[in-house]
Motif scaffolding. Structure first.
Motif, PDB file in Angstrom:
ATOM      1  N   CYS A  11      42.595  55.080 -58.985  1.00 37.99           N
ATOM      2  CA  CYS A  11      43.714  54.394 -59.629  1.00 37.99           C
ATOM      3  C   CYS A  11      43.989  53.067 -58.936  1.00 37.99           C
ATOM      4  O   CYS A  11      44.140  53.023 -57.721  1.00 37.99           O
ATOM      5  N   PHE A  12      44.070  52.009 -59.730  1.00 33.61           N
ATOM      6  CA  PHE A  12      44.390  50.681 -59.227  1.00 33.61           C
ATOM      7  C   PHE A  12      45.732  50.242 -59.793  1.00 33.61           C
ATOM      8  O   PHE A  12      45.982  50.400 -60.988  1.00 33.61           O
ATOM      9  N   TYR A  13      46.578  49.657 -58.942  1.00 34.61           N
ATOM     10  CA  TYR A  13      47.790  48.986 -59.400  1.00 34.61           C
ATOM     11  C   TYR A  13      47.457  47.511 -59.518  1.00 34.61           C
ATOM     12  O   TYR A  13      46.912  46.920 -58.579  1.00 34.61           O
ATOM     13  N   VAL A  14      47.755  46.927 -60.653  1.00 37.34           N
ATOM     14  CA  VAL A  14      47.418  45.534 -60.910  1.00 37.34           C
ATOM     15  C   VAL A  14      48.639  44.790 -61.437  1.00 37.34           C
ATOM     16  O   VAL A  14      49.534  45.387 -62.022  1.00 37.34           O
ATOM     17  N   GLU A  54      36.337  57.966 -63.338  1.00 33.31           N
ATOM     18  CA  GLU A  54      37.125  57.059 -64.168  1.00 33.31           C
ATOM     19  C   GLU A  54      37.901  56.087 -63.289  1.00 33.31           C
ATOM     20  O   GLU A  54      38.520  56.489 -62.309  1.00 33.31           O
ATOM     21  N   LEU A  55      37.856  54.819 -63.640  1.00 32.10           N
ATOM     22  CA  LEU A  55      38.728  53.826 -63.011  1.00 32.10           C
ATOM     23  C   LEU A  55      39.912  53.662 -63.942  1.00 32.10           C
ATOM     24  O   LEU A  55      39.736  53.449 -65.143  1.00 32.10           O
ATOM     25  N   ILE A  56      41.127  53.806 -63.390  1.00 30.68           N
ATOM     26  CA  ILE A  56      42.317  53.631 -64.212  1.00 30.68           C
ATOM     27  C   ILE A  56      43.175  52.535 -63.603  1.00 30.68           C
ATOM     28  O   ILE A  56      43.191  52.347 -62.384  1.00 30.68           O
ATOM     29  N   GLY A  65      47.004  47.605 -49.721  1.00 30.75           N
ATOM     30  CA  GLY A  65      47.391  48.838 -49.053  1.00 30.75           C
ATOM     31  C   GLY A  65      47.979  49.893 -49.988  1.00 30.75           C
ATOM     32  O   GLY A  65      48.019  51.059 -49.639  1.00 30.75           O
ATOM     33  N   ASN A  66      48.452  49.501 -51.184  1.00 30.74           N
ATOM     34  CA  ASN A  66      48.997  50.518 -52.079  1.00 30.74           C
ATOM     35  C   ASN A  66      48.039  50.838 -53.226  1.00 30.74           C
ATOM     36  O   ASN A  66      48.380  51.610 -54.108  1.00 30.74           O
ATOM     37  N   SER A  67      46.850  50.271 -53.184  1.00 30.02           N
ATOM     38  CA  SER A  67      45.885  50.493 -54.244  1.00 30.02           C
ATOM     39  C   SER A  67      44.512  50.118 -53.699  1.00 30.02           C
ATOM     40  O   SER A  67      44.415  49.181 -52.908  1.00 30.02           O
ATOM     41  N   PRO A  68      43.437  50.789 -54.036  1.00 29.49           N
ATOM     42  CA  PRO A  68      43.348  51.894 -54.973  1.00 29.49           C
ATOM     43  C   PRO A  68      43.786  53.221 -54.359  1.00 29.49           C
ATOM     44  O   PRO A  68      43.924  53.336 -53.143  1.00 29.49           O
ATOM     45  N   LEU A 115      47.649  56.992 -49.291  1.00 28.60           N
ATOM     46  CA  LEU A 115      48.094  57.772 -50.434  1.00 28.60           C
ATOM     47  C   LEU A 115      46.910  58.472 -51.091  1.00 28.60           C
ATOM     48  O   LEU A 115      45.858  57.860 -51.322  1.00 28.60           O
ATOM     49  N   VAL A 116      47.066  59.763 -51.375  1.00 29.08           N
ATOM     50  CA  VAL A 116      46.083  60.567 -52.084  1.00 29.08           C
ATOM     51  C   VAL A 116      46.825  61.212 -53.241  1.00 29.08           C
ATOM     52  O   VAL A 116      47.975  61.643 -53.094  1.00 29.08           O
ATOM     53  N   SER A 117      46.188  61.277 -54.392  1.00 27.56           N
ATOM     54  CA  SER A 117      46.855  61.789 -55.577  1.00 27.56           C
ATOM     55  C   SER A 117      46.057  62.925 -56.189  1.00 27.56           C
ATOM     56  O   SER A 117      44.867  63.104 -55.896  1.00 27.56           O
TER      57      SER A 117
END
Length: 126
Positions: A11-14, A54-56, A65-68, A115-117
Protein backbone atom coordinates in the motif's frame (compact mmCIF):
# COMPACT_ATOMS: atom_id res chain seq x y z
CA UNK A 1 1.27 -16.45 12.65
CA UNK A 2 2.11 -14.98 9.23
CA UNK A 3 4.57 -17.67 8.12
CA UNK A 4 2.16 -19.20 5.61
CA UNK A 5 0.26 -16.03 4.75
CA UNK A 6 1.03 -14.49 1.39
CA UNK A 7 1.76 -10.82 0.94
CA UNK A 8 -1.35 -9.68 -0.85
CA UNK A 9 -0.48 -6.08 -1.48
CA UNK A 10 1.84 -3.20 -0.89
CA UNK A 11 0.00 0.00 0.00
CA UNK A 12 1.28 3.43 -1.01
CA UNK A 13 0.00 6.77 0.27
CA UNK A 14 0.23 9.36 -2.48
CA UNK A 15 -0.58 13.05 -2.74
CA UNK A 16 -1.92 13.06 -6.32
CA UNK A 17 -3.84 10.01 -7.54
CA UNK A 18 -3.92 11.09 -11.23
CA UNK A 19 -0.17 11.73 -11.29
CA UNK A 20 0.43 8.35 -9.63
CA UNK A 21 -1.79 6.56 -12.13
CA UNK A 22 0.03 8.16 -15.06
CA UNK A 23 3.47 7.28 -13.64
CA UNK A 24 2.78 3.62 -12.85
CA UNK A 25 0.89 3.15 -16.14
CA UNK A 26 2.96 5.20 -18.60
CA UNK A 27 6.44 5.05 -17.08
CA UNK A 28 6.47 1.63 -15.41
CA UNK A 29 4.08 -0.05 -17.84
CA UNK A 30 1.73 -1.53 -15.24
CA UNK A 31 -1.97 -1.99 -15.87
CA UNK A 32 -3.46 0.43 -13.34
CA UNK A 33 -7.16 0.33 -12.51
CA UNK A 34 -9.05 3.17 -10.88
CA UNK A 35 -11.17 1.42 -8.26
CA UNK A 36 -13.46 4.38 -7.52
CA UNK A 37 -14.37 5.85 -4.15
CA UNK A 38 -12.36 4.47 -1.23
CA UNK A 39 -15.12 5.41 1.22
CA UNK A 40 -13.71 8.86 1.94
CA UNK A 41 -14.73 10.44 -1.35
CA UNK A 42 -11.36 9.86 -3.02
CA UNK A 43 -10.52 7.38 -5.76
CA UNK A 44 -7.95 4.65 -5.18
CA UNK A 45 -5.86 2.62 -7.61
CA UNK A 46 -4.86 -1.02 -8.01
CA UNK A 47 -2.06 -2.49 -10.11
CA UNK A 48 -1.16 -6.19 -10.28
CA UNK A 49 2.44 -7.34 -10.65
CA UNK A 50 3.64 -10.52 -12.37
CA UNK A 51 4.02 -12.21 -8.96
CA UNK A 52 0.36 -11.41 -8.25
CA UNK A 53 1.27 -8.93 -5.52
CA UNK A 54 -1.12 -6.02 -5.80
CA UNK A 55 0.10 -2.44 -5.54
CA UNK A 56 -2.61 -0.22 -4.09
CA UNK A 57 -2.59 3.55 -3.89
CA UNK A 58 -4.64 5.81 -1.61
CA UNK A 59 -4.62 9.58 -1.79
CA UNK A 60 -3.79 10.94 1.64
CA UNK A 61 -1.00 12.77 3.39
CA UNK A 62 2.22 11.24 2.16
CA UNK A 63 5.57 11.66 3.81
CA UNK A 64 8.71 9.55 3.85
CA UNK A 65 8.36 6.75 6.38
CA UNK A 66 4.58 6.28 6.29
CA UNK A 67 4.48 4.49 2.95
CA UNK A 68 4.72 1.87 1.52
CA UNK A 69 3.03 -0.52 3.91
CA UNK A 70 3.30 -4.29 3.67
CA UNK A 71 -0.19 -5.86 3.70
CA UNK A 72 -0.73 -9.53 4.57
CA UNK A 73 -3.77 -11.12 2.89
CA UNK A 74 -5.86 -13.11 5.37
CA UNK A 75 -7.55 -15.39 2.83
CA UNK A 76 -9.21 -17.49 5.56
CA UNK A 77 -10.36 -14.48 7.60
CA UNK A 78 -10.10 -14.41 11.38
CA UNK A 79 -8.80 -10.85 11.60
CA UNK A 80 -10.29 -10.24 15.06
CA UNK A 81 -8.53 -13.24 16.62
CA UNK A 82 -5.26 -12.41 14.89
CA UNK A 83 -5.29 -8.83 16.16
CA UNK A 84 -6.12 -10.05 19.68
CA UNK A 85 -3.27 -12.58 19.50
CA UNK A 86 -0.80 -9.91 18.35
CA UNK A 87 -1.85 -7.62 21.20
CA UNK A 88 -1.45 -10.46 23.73
CA UNK A 89 2.10 -10.97 22.45
CA UNK A 90 2.92 -7.31 22.98
CA UNK A 91 2.52 -5.92 19.45
CA UNK A 92 1.39 -2.31 19.31
CA UNK A 93 -1.94 -2.16 17.50
CA UNK A 94 -2.04 1.17 15.65
CA UNK A 95 -5.39 0.78 13.90
CA UNK A 96 -7.88 -1.71 15.31
CA UNK A 97 -10.01 -3.77 12.95
CA UNK A 98 -11.80 -1.28 10.75
CA UNK A 99 -13.66 -1.13 7.46
CA UNK A 100 -11.53 -1.05 4.30
CA UNK A 101 -12.66 -1.13 0.66
CA UNK A 102 -14.25 -4.56 0.21
CA UNK A 103 -13.38 -5.86 3.66
CA UNK A 104 -11.56 -5.27 6.92
CA UNK A 105 -8.05 -4.19 7.86
CA UNK A 106 -5.91 -3.56 10.92
CA UNK A 107 -2.41 -2.17 11.44
CA UNK A 108 0.36 -2.80 13.95
CA UNK A 109 4.01 -1.83 14.25
CA UNK A 110 7.14 -3.90 14.43
CA UNK A 111 9.72 -3.19 17.17
CA UNK A 112 11.30 -0.41 15.07
CA UNK A 113 7.97 1.30 14.47
CA UNK A 114 7.45 0.11 10.88
CA UNK A 115 3.77 -0.15 10.04
CA UNK A 116 2.52 -3.61 9.01
CA UNK A 117 -1.04 -4.19 7.89
CA UNK A 118 -3.42 -7.07 7.33
CA UNK A 119 -6.53 -7.26 5.19
CA UNK A 120 -9.37 -9.71 4.77
CA UNK A 121 -12.27 -9.73 2.36
CA UNK A 122 -15.73 -8.99 3.68
CA UNK A 123 -16.68 -12.48 2.42
CA UNK A 124 -14.34 -14.21 4.89
CA UNK A 125 -15.44 -14.76 8.51
CA UNK A 126 -14.12 -12.21 10.96
Amino acid sequence: MFGKTRIGSVCFYVTDIARTQAFYRDVLGLEVTNMGDDGSGKDWLSAKTAGDVELIFFQTESRPGNSPILVFDLADGGIDAIVAGLAEQGATIVTPVSHAPGGWSADFTDPDGHLVSMYQSQDAPR
